[in-house]
Write a protein that holds these residues in place. Sequence first.
Motif, PDB file in Angstrom:
ATOM      1  N   ASP A 294       0.823  -1.211   0.000  1.00  0.00           N
ATOM      2  CA  ASP A 294       0.000   0.000   0.000  1.00  0.00           C
ATOM      3  C   ASP A 294       0.860   1.266   0.000  1.00  0.00           C
ATOM      4  OD1 ASP A 294      -2.155   1.663   0.124  1.00  0.00           O
ATOM      5  OD2 ASP A 294      -2.743   1.168   2.161  1.00  0.00           O
ATOM      6  N   ASN A 325     -10.308  -3.819  -6.940  1.00  0.00           N
ATOM      7  CA  ASN A 325     -10.420  -4.173  -5.531  1.00  0.00           C
ATOM      8  C   ASN A 325     -11.532  -5.217  -5.315  1.00  0.00           C
ATOM      9  OD1 ASN A 325     -11.702  -3.540  -2.620  1.00  0.00           O
ATOM     10  ND2 ASN A 325      -9.530  -3.017  -2.588  1.00  0.00           N
ATOM     11  N   TYR A 352      -6.195  -1.306  -3.020  1.00  0.00           N
ATOM     12  CA  TYR A 352      -6.567  -0.466  -1.879  1.00  0.00           C
ATOM     13  C   TYR A 352      -5.793   0.850  -1.910  1.00  0.00           C
ATOM     14  CZ  TYR A 352      -7.787   0.544   3.018  1.00  0.00           C
ATOM     15  OH  TYR A 352      -8.265   1.115   4.175  1.00  0.00           O
TER      16      TYR A 352
END
Length: 489
Positions: A294, A325, A352
């Motif tokens: 991320d 996602n 994400y």
Amino acid sequence: MGRDTFHQPREHTSFIMGAVVADDGPSGVKAPDGGWGWAVLFGCFIITGFSYAFPKAVSVFFKELIREFGIGYSDTAWISSILLAMLYGTGPLCSVCVNRFGCRPVMLVGGLFASMGMVIASFCTSIVQIYLTAGVITGLGLALNFQPSLIMLNRYFDKRRPLANGLSAAGSPVFLCALSPLGQILQHEYGWRGGFLILGGMLLNCCVCGALMRPLEPPKKSEATKEPAEKKVKKKLLDFSVFKDGGFVIYALAASIMVLGLFVPPVFVVSYAKDLGYQDTKAAFLLTILGFIDIFARPICGMVAGLKWVRPRCVYLFSFAMIFNGFTDLMGSMSVDYGGLVVFCIFFGISYGMVGALQFEVLMAIVGTHKFSSAIGLVLLAEAMAVLIGPPSAGKLLDATESYMYVFIIAGIEVTTSALVLALGNFFCIKKKSEESHTKEEVAEREELNKSEDRTPEDAKVDSIEVEQFLKDEPEKNGEVVTNPETCV
């Protein structure tokens, strides 16, 4: 702009959702896209990190709280839930405060609230007192920092705004990776009371970040233009006119549906691994993998969103991120071993991160600078309801079916549905209206052009004299308004 030609300043606009939106920021002030803006970005990075990572980081103290107060895990989990509810649910209140007092004072007060809540919580003698202090007071303080920081970021960046949003959003995974181990060390060395006290001191850094949010100053005006400037329309504390914008309504609806399923997989993936028979440390490592991916996904997605060809179509990139996602959730539902969950966490971290980098960039482009403070508050309020419904309803589904597969499938369907609402709403509703408005504008321009061609030579001579006089009186102001070729028409 040289002295040879004279152009009337054009209204700054942004392309998004198939339409063109006027940016009603402070008159005559253009985003510097750098300079002090990098300090504002740094402050926004810190605030975003504290706001999103703090509710998860305090969970490391839950076992000690259970032992001391003789309560269950569900009782301690309310601390994180209240923090998130305050962060999202107080959006309209933050909008009113920002429109009334400005970003910097609100953030300074918010930093004091966030710190004060944790410090007082370290002296609490019951879990209800912790709900009120660490939950309500600290949550309100973080909310009063989070929203104004995004508003200031929007004002300081225009061309580089997608990159700035991506870098700012990266604060969430970075702080999550840092605060969780730090919380474990503090708990081991000082207990939960000492840990809360130290974390309260760390939250005072929100005040430092608030001090960085220096408001942009409009250019100095001559005496001739001062009097009209004084007759300003009173600014609304909460502008509900954003609901007249079809793009905003579609975005708010899609975001609310998305949040129902977006946060479910990170909540349940560790328990999923434990149920498959893996150790606690190995199961917890899945979140570390997700957070690490991320960290890099957000700024990279911000860079891609800022490309010349991509930025006018940013809404479709956001829709793709949500479909990606949702599809990852559907594939993750078929995982039967640890390797499958690792692959799921890698792809979930990428998607994400893309969603996190784009969600506020798209909203900023839809409503413009002037209405963003009200729009983000109303969107966060809508998302607050979904945040409170999503994970608990997934937990009830898990209790009823005793299978994680159905939990991940429902989450994937919800996120994919939100992507379809956003993309199809843009394509069929907003884009057609935009084309119709452009056609009307073109007709009006042609009529105006025909009228100007019919003018007498004397009128043209008067106009040229006025232009020369303007350039002579205000040479410094000529060339002050710069338009962005990517976002202006």
